[in-house]
Design an enzyme around this catalytic site. Structure first.
Site, mmCIF file in Angstrom:
data_model
loop_
_atom_site.group_PDB
_atom_site.id
_atom_site.type_symbol
_atom_site.label_atom_id
_atom_site.label_comp_id
_atom_site.label_asym_id
_atom_site.label_seq_id
_atom_site.Cartn_x
_atom_site.Cartn_y
_atom_site.Cartn_z
ATOM 1 N N ASP A 82 0.835 -1.192 0.000
ATOM 2 C CA ASP A 82 0.000 0.000 0.000
ATOM 3 C C ASP A 82 0.875 1.249 0.000
ATOM 4 O O ASP A 82 1.874 1.319 0.712
ATOM 5 C CB ASP A 82 -0.891 -0.030 1.250
ATOM 6 C CG ASP A 82 -1.869 1.117 1.304
ATOM 7 O OD1 ASP A 82 -2.791 1.147 0.463
ATOM 8 O OD2 ASP A 82 -1.720 1.983 2.192
ATOM 9 N N GLU A 84 1.577 -0.279 -4.992
ATOM 10 C CA GLU A 84 0.616 0.753 -5.374
ATOM 11 C C GLU A 84 1.350 2.089 -5.452
ATOM 12 O O GLU A 84 1.903 2.551 -4.455
ATOM 13 C CB GLU A 84 -0.510 0.854 -4.340
ATOM 14 C CG GLU A 84 -1.484 1.989 -4.629
ATOM 15 C CD GLU A 84 -2.344 2.358 -3.431
ATOM 16 O OE1 GLU A 84 -3.519 2.714 -3.641
ATOM 17 O OE2 GLU A 84 -1.848 2.307 -2.288
#
Length: 547
Positions: free
Chosen positions: A206, A276
């Site tokens: 993330d 990401e």
């Protein structure tokens, strides 16, 4: 054409990954929230799609201020989702079905209830005093610089105990870790090893470019327009997008940490990472840096295809921009995830297009070069749920309502059985409502219809797996005489021409003289119509021809 086997450690290259949002997948306890046992219960459905791996959104112990993206214990399961034993059982069953498990590692920040932060904020002299990003105020008492939070307001919060500000890129209850401290890196990598030892196959990282900040805490400059018009950092209602985020993320020190992360993974067999990257106009440059050399991330994804454009020009621009920028890396493409409106709602012009657009979108996604990620419910053609303000749980949506409704509309529970309460998701009241329109398109309903969106997904993924050229073959765009997306995929003596008409009008693709059209190749749900050496296409149509 028979597939040639990939090397085991390259299983992720060209893989089809299915994202599960655990809170909304299947509840087995009646508390209205999904759990790990629910995922295990529904693994047969995921396996029936033909996917290679599952990406699990966070299930770690958390106060749930940001739905689990605020972790208070990286090495335990939140009781809401079950236990470590439940995780192990789910992992074992997935592996039995031939499905890899990728878990979400949220390591740029923790919850303010994490023991590390509790100790860090207790004084300026404790053993974890510099594990987070602390800074003195300016002489007038204001924040150290102009950095902003993605969730609104300043990126700094005052702490009365230390009499300092701490940095937070998201909620004020999500303090950022100080990656400049090697002890922080060591502690985080220890938690990664915990999951590697349990047998997980990979990690979705993330906000992978948010790990480091500028040590000098320099102000960000105003926003510099993106010449390509892609790669936005935040919705335009959010002042976060008014800055170029030069100093609060994507710092050069991140490269060395990613190498440390990869070195740890390389101690294990067949493991992978997908990062990401949200970095505005710099996203592709960042992806190139993070995936080059074979010593950092295996692949990344950006937000380029997560916007409202579903046009030949936009798709071509995104793919060609990636091809130019990333010559030694790999990409993961997606149209939807847990942070954006469902793509069927973004792409359709009238409700009657729902099924057609859903089928065309997965066919296009499956023919692009790269790995692909599907988001739970898109295999049913689900649209974005229209929720009332009182139903919202997403702090992002609550903060910017009504200009921005947040992310809850794509996070509503998975509909399994049309005739059951809450479409079979839970026997209790779901944490978000199940729209009746979603219930009508439940899994049990679509199972019975040969041409349903669900069965189209299964057939399309099977088609992708039947052709080596589609999972890692070369991809080249072909000039078109109309607003048509045309490209070739080629590998091992097989060369395929794909032609997509994303408009609502009939079109005719006239190939150049250098392209010698062979026989049409049937694609699930679509069929090539050849006439006088040209390919005829209806609106929202596609065709495939051997070359």
């Amino acid at each position: 054409m028979a597939k040639s086997p990939k090397k085991a450690d390259d299983w992720w290259r060209g893989a089809v990954i299915y994202q599960v949002y655990p809170r909304s997948f299947q509840d087995t306890t009646g508390d209205g929230m999904g759990d790990l046992r629910g995922i295990t219960k529904r693994l047969d459905h995921i396996a029936s799609l033909g996917v290679d791996a599952i990406w699990l959104s966070p299930f770690f112990k958390s106060p749930m201020g940001d739905m689990g993206y605020d972790v208070s214990d990286y090495c335990d399961v939140d009781p809401m989702f079950g236990t470590l034993a439940d995780f192990d059982a789910m992992l074992a069953q997935a592996h039995k079905l031939g499905i890899k498990i990728i878990i979400d590692q949220v390591i740029s920040h923790t919850s303010d209830q994490h023991p590390w932060f509790v100790e860090s904020r207790s004084s300026r002299s404790n053993s974890k005093a510099d594990w987070y990003v602390w800074a003195d105020p300016k002489p007038d008492g204001t924040a150290p610089n102009n950095w902003l939070s993605i969730f609104g307001g300043p990126g700094w919060e005052w702490d009365g105990v230390r009499k300092q500000y701490y940095m937070h890129n998201f909620l004020m209850s999500q303090p950022d870790l100080n990656f400049h401290n090697p002890d922080v890196q060591d502690a985080l990598l220890k938690t990664v090893r915990f999951w590697l030892d349990r047998g997980v196959d990979g990690f979705r990282l993330d906000t992978v470019n948010f790990y480091f900040h500028d040590k000098k805490l320099r102000d960000n400059p105003p926003h510099e327009p993106d010449p390509d018009g892609i790669g936005l950092d935040a919705p335009d209602v959010n002042p976060y997008g008014m800055q170029t985020h030069r100093y609060d993320k994507t710092q050069p020190e991140n490269i060395a940490f990613l190498k440390r992360f990869r070195s740890l993974l390389d101690e294990y067999k067949d493991r992978m990472t997908v990062g990401e990257v949200g970095d505005g106009a710099r996203s592709l440059k960042t992806v190139a840096e993070y995936t080059s050399g074979g010593d950092k991330l295996n692949m990344c994804y950006t937000f380029d295809l997560l916007g409202p454009d579903f046009t030949a020009e936009h798709v071509r621009k995104c793919v060609q921009s990636f091809q130019r920028a990333v010559t030694d890396g790999w990409v993961c493409w997606a149209f939807s995830n847990h942070d954006v409106n469902r793509h069927v709602s973004r792409f359709i012009q009238v409700p009657e297009e729902r099924e057609r657009v859903a089928k065309l979108a997965i066919t296009l996604l499956s023919t692009l070069r790269g790995s692909i990620c599907l988001y739970q419910g898109e295999e049913l053609g689900l649209t974005e749920a229209d929720l009332a303000f009182e139903d919202l749980r997403d702090p992002y949506g609550i903060r910017f309502w009504p200009a921005f409704k947040g992310r809850d509309g794509c996070r509503t529970p998975m509909p399994w059985n049309h005739g059951e309460a809450h479409a079979g998701f839970s026997t209790g009241k779901p944490w978000l409502p199940v729209p009746e329109d979603h219930a009508r398109h439940a899994v049990d309903t679509q199972e019975k219809i040969a041409g349903s969106v669900l069965n189209h997904y299964r057939a399309t993924i099977a088609f992708r797996k039947e052709h080596d050229a589609l999972y890692d073959g070369d991809m080249s765009f072909v000039h078109s005489n109309q607003d048509i997306l045309a490209f070739t995929r080629e590998k091992g003596g097989e060369k395929l021409l794909f032609v997509f008409n994303l408009t609502r009008e009939k079109a005719e693709f006239v190939p150049s003289k250098s392209l010698k059209l062979g026989e049409p190749l049937p694609v699930p749900g679509f069929g090539a119509k050849l006439k006088n050496g040209a390919i005829e296409l209806d609106g929202l149509d596609m065709a495939c021809v051997r070359l």
